[in-house]
Design a protein around this motif. Structure first.
Motif, PDB file in Angstrom:
ATOM      1  N   TRP A  94      71.693  65.939  41.416  1.00  8.17           N
ATOM      2  CA  TRP A  94      70.786  66.394  40.355  1.00  8.17           C
ATOM      3  C   TRP A  94      70.327  65.235  39.469  1.00  8.17           C
ATOM      4  O   TRP A  94      69.313  65.342  38.780  1.00  8.17           O
ATOM      5  CB  TRP A  94      71.461  67.452  39.480  1.00  8.17           C
ATOM      6  CG  TRP A  94      72.743  66.989  38.829  1.00  8.17           C
ATOM      7  CD1 TRP A  94      73.995  67.066  39.344  1.00  8.17           C
ATOM      8  CD2 TRP A  94      72.871  66.364  37.549  1.00  8.17           C
ATOM      9  NE1 TRP A  94      74.919  66.532  38.469  1.00  8.17           N
ATOM     10  CE2 TRP A  94      74.262  66.097  37.350  1.00  8.17           C
ATOM     11  CE3 TRP A  94      71.976  66.007  36.538  1.00  8.17           C
ATOM     12  CZ2 TRP A  94      74.761  65.485  36.191  1.00  8.17           C
ATOM     13  CZ3 TRP A  94      72.467  65.399  35.389  1.00  8.17           C
ATOM     14  CH2 TRP A  94      73.852  65.140  35.218  1.00  8.17           C
ATOM     15  N   LEU A  95      71.080  64.127  39.518  1.00  8.39           N
ATOM     16  CA  LEU A  95      70.778  62.981  38.673  1.00  8.39           C
ATOM     17  C   LEU A  95      70.334  61.798  39.523  1.00  8.39           C
ATOM     18  O   LEU A  95      71.024  61.423  40.475  1.00  8.39           O
ATOM     19  CB  LEU A  95      72.016  62.597  37.848  1.00  8.39           C
ATOM     20  CG  LEU A  95      71.922  61.324  37.009  1.00  8.39           C
ATOM     21  CD1 LEU A  95      70.806  61.432  35.977  1.00  8.39           C
ATOM     22  CD2 LEU A  95      73.257  61.042  36.323  1.00  8.39           C
ATOM     23  N   THR A  96      69.200  61.216  39.164  1.00  9.33           N
ATOM     24  CA  THR A  96      68.695  60.020  39.835  1.00  9.33           C
ATOM     25  C   THR A  96      68.522  58.906  38.804  1.00  9.33           C
ATOM     26  O   THR A  96      67.883  59.105  37.768  1.00  9.33           O
ATOM     27  CB  THR A  96      67.345  60.283  40.519  1.00  9.33           C
ATOM     28  OG1 THR A  96      67.484  61.365  41.439  1.00  9.33           O
ATOM     29  CG2 THR A  96      66.886  59.057  41.288  1.00  9.33           C
ATOM     30  N   VAL A  97      69.133  57.763  39.081  1.00 10.23           N
ATOM     31  CA  VAL A  97      68.973  56.594  38.220  1.00 10.23           C
ATOM     32  C   VAL A  97      67.981  55.667  38.905  1.00 10.23           C
ATOM     33  O   VAL A  97      68.232  55.186  40.022  1.00 10.23           O
ATOM     34  CB  VAL A  97      70.313  55.887  37.972  1.00 10.23           C
ATOM     35  CG1 VAL A  97      70.118  54.713  37.022  1.00 10.23           C
ATOM     36  CG2 VAL A  97      71.340  56.860  37.412  1.00 10.23           C
ATOM     37  N   SER A 110      74.978  56.858  23.801  1.00  7.49           N
ATOM     38  CA  SER A 110      75.873  57.871  24.362  1.00  7.49           C
ATOM     39  C   SER A 110      75.264  58.407  25.649  1.00  7.49           C
ATOM     40  O   SER A 110      74.037  58.505  25.789  1.00  7.49           O
ATOM     41  CB  SER A 110      76.074  59.012  23.365  1.00  7.49           C
ATOM     42  OG  SER A 110      76.744  60.110  23.973  1.00  7.49           O
ATOM     43  N   LEU A 111      76.136  58.766  26.600  1.00  8.93           N
ATOM     44  CA  LEU A 111      75.681  59.383  27.849  1.00  8.93           C
ATOM     45  C   LEU A 111      75.520  60.888  27.725  1.00  8.93           C
ATOM     46  O   LEU A 111      75.095  61.545  28.681  1.00  8.93           O
ATOM     47  CB  LEU A 111      76.691  59.084  28.975  1.00  8.93           C
ATOM     48  CG  LEU A 111      76.871  57.624  29.383  1.00  8.93           C
ATOM     49  CD1 LEU A 111      77.946  57.508  30.453  1.00  8.93           C
ATOM     50  CD2 LEU A 111      75.571  57.027  29.895  1.00  8.93           C
ATOM     51  N   GLU A 112      75.843  61.443  26.576  1.00  6.89           N
ATOM     52  CA  GLU A 112      75.844  62.887  26.406  1.00  6.89           C
ATOM     53  C   GLU A 112      74.497  63.542  26.737  1.00  6.89           C
ATOM     54  O   GLU A 112      74.464  64.623  27.350  1.00  6.89           O
ATOM     55  CB  GLU A 112      76.267  63.245  24.979  1.00  6.89           C
ATOM     56  CG  GLU A 112      76.408  64.736  24.712  1.00  6.89           C
ATOM     57  CD  GLU A 112      77.370  65.421  25.670  1.00  6.89           C
ATOM     58  OE1 GLU A 112      77.167  66.607  25.959  1.00  6.89           O
ATOM     59  OE2 GLU A 112      78.320  64.760  26.126  1.00  6.89           O
ATOM     60  N   GLY A 125      74.414  47.517  34.000  1.00 11.86           N
ATOM     61  CA  GLY A 125      73.483  48.567  33.638  1.00 11.86           C
ATOM     62  C   GLY A 125      74.127  49.930  33.475  1.00 11.86           C
ATOM     63  O   GLY A 125      75.326  50.126  33.708  1.00 11.86           O
ATOM     64  N   VAL A 126      73.289  50.906  33.106  1.00 13.19           N
ATOM     65  CA  VAL A 126      73.780  52.251  32.822  1.00 13.19           C
ATOM     66  C   VAL A 126      74.246  52.969  34.085  1.00 13.19           C
ATOM     67  O   VAL A 126      75.017  53.930  34.022  1.00 13.19           O
ATOM     68  CB  VAL A 126      72.680  53.063  32.097  1.00 13.19           C
ATOM     69  CG1 VAL A 126      71.535  53.405  33.059  1.00 13.19           C
ATOM     70  CG2 VAL A 126      73.249  54.324  31.461  1.00 13.19           C
ATOM     71  N   GLY A 127      73.804  52.485  35.244  1.00  8.93           N
ATOM     72  CA  GLY A 127      74.235  53.113  36.486  1.00  8.93           C
ATOM     73  C   GLY A 127      75.737  53.069  36.665  1.00  8.93           C
ATOM     74  O   GLY A 127      76.367  54.040  37.110  1.00  8.93           O
ATOM     75  N   ALA A 128      76.356  51.924  36.301  1.00 13.42           N
ATOM     76  CA  ALA A 128      77.803  51.796  36.428  1.00 13.42           C
ATOM     77  C   ALA A 128      78.514  52.764  35.501  1.00 13.42           C
ATOM     78  O   ALA A 128      79.533  53.369  35.865  1.00 13.42           O
ATOM     79  CB  ALA A 128      78.220  50.359  36.127  1.00 13.42           C
ATOM     80  N   SER A 129      77.998  52.935  34.278  1.00 14.69           N
ATOM     81  CA  SER A 129      78.619  53.868  33.323  1.00 14.69           C
ATOM     82  C   SER A 129      78.512  55.298  33.824  1.00 14.69           C
ATOM     83  O   SER A 129      79.477  56.073  33.741  1.00 14.69           O
ATOM     84  CB  SER A 129      77.944  53.738  31.956  1.00 14.69           C
ATOM     85  OG  SER A 129      78.077  52.425  31.445  1.00 14.69           O
TER      86      SER A 129
END
Length: 401
Positions: A4-7, A58-60, A82-86
């Motif tokens: 459902w999530l694509t970075v 925040s990733l919320e 980057g945010v992909g790792a988080s």
């Protein structure tokens, strides 16, 4: 569950530089989250609701939309600082798709012709600039992600201060986009106070004749450290670290750290090694802070207090070095209790009292005792003689599994 999530990694060339899968993901998404600069790269035909990252970050906003078709925009390769790792640590692999673009380091390496496998990559984005110090050696090539437009000038000043003024610097602004620009120069003659905030610095390190030679192996010269006399000397330090045997990702407690030399050299062996330096004396705390930055390990954590009281609540270590306070009630036993099974404990003693403490403790817990004698040739009138340093008794013990 299907993803459902694509970075989506997006470069300075914007939407037109994206592949088919990335374009389709953006067109399907009901919500697109990213920084303003990245969202501004999208054309009007992208109909998903656009949302900025919150401040503080925040990733919320992403995690709260689980199950919806969401896209996150990231610069270049989302898995490189980057945010992909988080997100990958929070979202199951089967729910996540990551579509990288060329990273800024890939583009910079292509511009200067450096094989990536031979380059050290670093980031000073919201990180101490002092981390660069650990990697300085003639012939080393660095690619450094800048924090902002002032970073290149600060890096040039640091290189010059550390004896690497002749190093060649290339600064790349807006890599991969129509505004890309390259600025070349030498650290000691760098004149560009500020450049574009979005930049990367390529450094071809070259030391001047007076730069200190600081190996990554254990046993730095004593002169590399500021100290008040409480310093584990070079030869003993090398033998101590050989027994502590640092491995990538491991945590060391440096108890009674003095000038912090053991913890600092532990961290220099590998970028993922961590250390806590426990020291009660305020003057020595200042020495530790100076030494950790000067030798490139600003991540060394200083615990201001006296063992064993200061050890309560600290993260379980893989290894412990006790350089001071061996005779203090509870220090050895408390360290042993906190050490993980299979971990290493090494303690050094100079006085008869501390030596007796180690011998008595070994009788109960086992381990090996080693006596270290180091002598140096020094003048005696017109001749030379051996000057014996104080002998060191070293205890090494591995905690049973």
């Amino acid at each position: 569950m299907s993803p459902w999530l694509t970075v989506v990694g997006i470069g300075e060339d914007g939407f037109k530089g994206l592949g088919r899968n990335a374009r389709h993901a953006l067109l399907r998404a009901t919500r697109i989250i990213g920084a303003q600069r990245q969202l501004d790269l999208l054309p009007q035909c992208i109909g998903g609701e656009r949302q900025l990252w919150p401040s503080p970050f925040s990733l919320e906003p992403v995690l709260s939309r689980r199950g919806e078709p969401v896209c996150v925009l990231a610069s270049g390769d989302p898995m490189f600082y980057g945010v992909g790792a988080s997100l990958a640590r929070q979202v199951a692999a089967e729910e996540l798709t990551i579509l990288p673009a060329p990273s800024s380091v890939s583009l910079a390496a292509a511009r200067v012709g450096w094989p990536l496998q031979e380059v050290v990559t670093l980031s000073v984005v919201a990180r101490p600039l002092a981390a660069i110090n650990a990697h300085l050696a003639s012939g080393v090539r660095l690619l450094v992600l800048s924090n902002d437009g002032s970073s290149p000038a600060l890096i040039a000043a640091l290189l010059t201060e550390r004896g690497f003024g002749p190093s060649r610097i290339s600064v790349f602004e807006h890599l991969g986009g129509p505004a890309e620009r390259r600025i070349d120069g030498h650290a000691q003659a760098w004149e560009h106070i500020t450049v574009a905030d979005l930049n990367l610095v390529a450094i071809d390190c070259l030391a001047d004749a007076n730069a200190p030679r600081l190996s990554r192996l254990a046993g730095l010269p004593d002169s590399a450290f500021k100290h008040d006399g409480q310093l584990t000397k070079r030869d003993v330090r090398a033998m101590t670290l050989a027994r502590l045997a640092p491995m990538p990702g491991e945590l060391l407690w440096d108890v009674g750290a003095g000038s912090g030399s053991i913890g600092i050299e532990w961290m220099r062996t590998h970028p993922s090694c961590r250390a806590l330096a426990i020291e009660a004396d305020t003057g020595r705390q200042g020495l530790i802070e100076h030494n950790r930055d000067a030798l490139g390990v600003p991540g060394l954590q200083l615990i201001r207090g006296k063992a064993p009281e200061a050890l309560s609540g600290l993260e379980t270590p893989d290894a412990i070095f006790i350089g001071g306070g061996v005779t203090r009630d509870g220090v050895l036993d408390t360290c042993w209790q906190h050490l993980r099974p299979g971990g290493r404990l090494v303690a050094n003693a100079v006085t008869l009292q501390s030596e007796m403490t180690l011998m008595n403790w070994r009788a109960e817990h086992g381990g090996e005792l080693t006596r270290i004698h180091v002598a140096q040739a020094q003048p005696l009138g017109e001749f030379d003689t051996w000057r014996q340093a104080l002998p060191i008794t070293l205890l090494e013990v591995i905690k049973p599994l």
